[in-house]
Design an enzyme around this catalytic site. Structure first.
Site, PDB file in Angstrom:
ATOM      1  N   LYS A   1       1.869  -3.085   7.292  1.00  0.00           N
ATOM      2  CA  LYS A   1       2.070  -3.443   5.895  1.00  0.00           C
ATOM      3  C   LYS A   1       3.548  -3.329   5.508  1.00  0.00           C
ATOM      4  O   LYS A   1       4.062  -4.155   4.749  1.00  0.00           O
ATOM      5  CB  LYS A   1       1.211  -2.563   4.990  1.00  0.00           C
ATOM      6  CG  LYS A   1      -0.276  -2.869   5.058  1.00  0.00           C
ATOM      7  CD  LYS A   1      -0.605  -4.276   4.573  1.00  0.00           C
ATOM      8  CE  LYS A   1      -0.409  -4.426   3.081  1.00  0.00           C
ATOM      9  NZ  LYS A   1      -0.749  -5.797   2.596  1.00  0.00           N
TER      10      LYS A   1
ATOM     11  N   THR B   1       0.801  -1.212   0.000  1.00  0.00           N
ATOM     12  CA  THR B   1       0.000   0.000   0.000  1.00  0.00           C
ATOM     13  C   THR B   1       0.843   1.274   0.000  1.00  0.00           C
ATOM     14  O   THR B   1       1.993   1.273   0.439  1.00  0.00           O
ATOM     15  CB  THR B   1      -0.912   0.004   1.247  1.00  0.00           C
ATOM     16  OG1 THR B   1      -1.596   1.251   1.358  1.00  0.00           O
ATOM     17  CG2 THR B   1      -0.092  -0.195   2.522  1.00  0.00           C
TER      18      THR B   1
ATOM     19  N   TYR C   1      -1.794   0.639  10.486  1.00  0.00           N
ATOM     20  CA  TYR C   1      -2.005  -0.118   9.247  1.00  0.00           C
ATOM     21  C   TYR C   1      -0.776  -0.046   8.349  1.00  0.00           C
ATOM     22  O   TYR C   1      -0.253  -1.067   7.895  1.00  0.00           O
ATOM     23  CB  TYR C   1      -3.233   0.411   8.514  1.00  0.00           C
ATOM     24  CG  TYR C   1      -3.355  -0.094   7.101  1.00  0.00           C
ATOM     25  CD1 TYR C   1      -3.608  -1.433   6.834  1.00  0.00           C
ATOM     26  CD2 TYR C   1      -3.205   0.773   6.012  1.00  0.00           C
ATOM     27  CE1 TYR C   1      -3.710  -1.901   5.530  1.00  0.00           C
ATOM     28  CE2 TYR C   1      -3.310   0.320   4.706  1.00  0.00           C
ATOM     29  CZ  TYR C   1      -3.558  -1.017   4.466  1.00  0.00           C
ATOM     30  OH  TYR C   1      -3.644  -1.471   3.174  1.00  0.00           O
TER      31      TYR C   1
END
Length: 256
Positions: free
Chosen positions: A127, A99, A123
């Site tokens: 990742k 991402t 998040y």
């Protein structure tokens, strides 16, 4: 080529099922395959014994991750690493989806693959840790960072805007966060193209950015979606531009 795809219900997984019709694709999901359960990962990959693994499943609840950092890490870091390791164990390469949230968003130009990663939320941090776990576990890896994914499947910004416009005359859209809306169908096509290239001994393994051409902010994206919808006879609402400060969220988002 037999390809195992982690996840069954995500936007990219379902787009792969559509775009890859006729190919030998196997989709693995809960309960028999769970990214938080290393044994289920190893067992599934050993049983299917694919030629390539596409690591598409992830924990993607950006705000909720702030309250569930351990769960997010179990899936996005340790789970991703376990998938890559199990693939390496049977001699298969892995394509792993990541991402734009691995970056802080503080830059003035589009990010390049070699720019320093500096996530500003749980998040993004999990990742990024997942990227590193994948790279460490399987040297034959392709990490694809993407952004602002939309499709006809699941939950995404486009579908949310259309749903809200069906009941409201006006909507607010953040106009100081910029990104590249990216079709999950395009991601699926790119992955399937890359899969063929990975069969070569000179396969270009590494980390790449895979996103749609053209950038906009959330308000601009919403206005385009709803304007198109209006032209086609669908729901429409006026979009009022606001700032990030006007719409606080639990997790910080990259501004660029």
């Amino acid at each position: 080529m037999k390809i195992l795809v982690t996840g069954r219900d995500g936007q990219v997984a379902r787009s792969l099922a559509q775009q890859g019709a006729g190919r030998d694709l196997v989709f693995a999901g809960r309960p028999e395959f769970d990214l938080a359960d290393g044994d289920s990962i190893a067992r599934t990959i050993a049983q299917v014994h694919p030629d390539l693994v596409i690591s598409a499943a992830a924990y993607t609840a950006v705000d909720q991750a702030e309250d569930e950092p351990e769960i997010a890490a179990a899936i996005n870091e340790r789970g991703a690493g376990a998938v890559a390791a199990a693939a390496a164990g049977i001699g298969a390469p892995v394509i792993h989806l990541s991402t734009d949230y691995v970056f802080s968003g503080g830059g003035e130009r589009p990010y390049r693959e070699d720019d320093p990663a500096a996530p500003i939320g749980v998040y993004g941090a999990t990742k990024l840790a997942g990227e590193r776990a994948v790279a460490a576990a399987n040297p034959r890896h392709l990490i694809l960072r993407t952004a602002w994914v939309y499709s006809v499947y699941g939950k995404n910004f486009v579908k949310t805007m259309l749903r809200l416009a069906a009941d409201r005359d006006s909507l607010s859209g953040v106009a100081d966060q910029w990104g590249n809306p990216t079709s999950a169908h395009d991601i699926a096509d790119a992955i399937l193209t890359a899969a063929e290239q990975l069969r070569s001994d000179a396969a270009p393994f590494g980390t790449y950015h895979l996103a749609g051409n053209g950038d906009t902010h959330w308000a601009g994206f919403a206005a385009h979606v709803l304007g198109t919808s209006r032209t086609l006879g669908g729901p429409w609402a006026e979009v009022r531009e606001i700032t990030t400060a006007d719409f606080p969220t639990k997790a910080k988002r990259p501004a660029n």
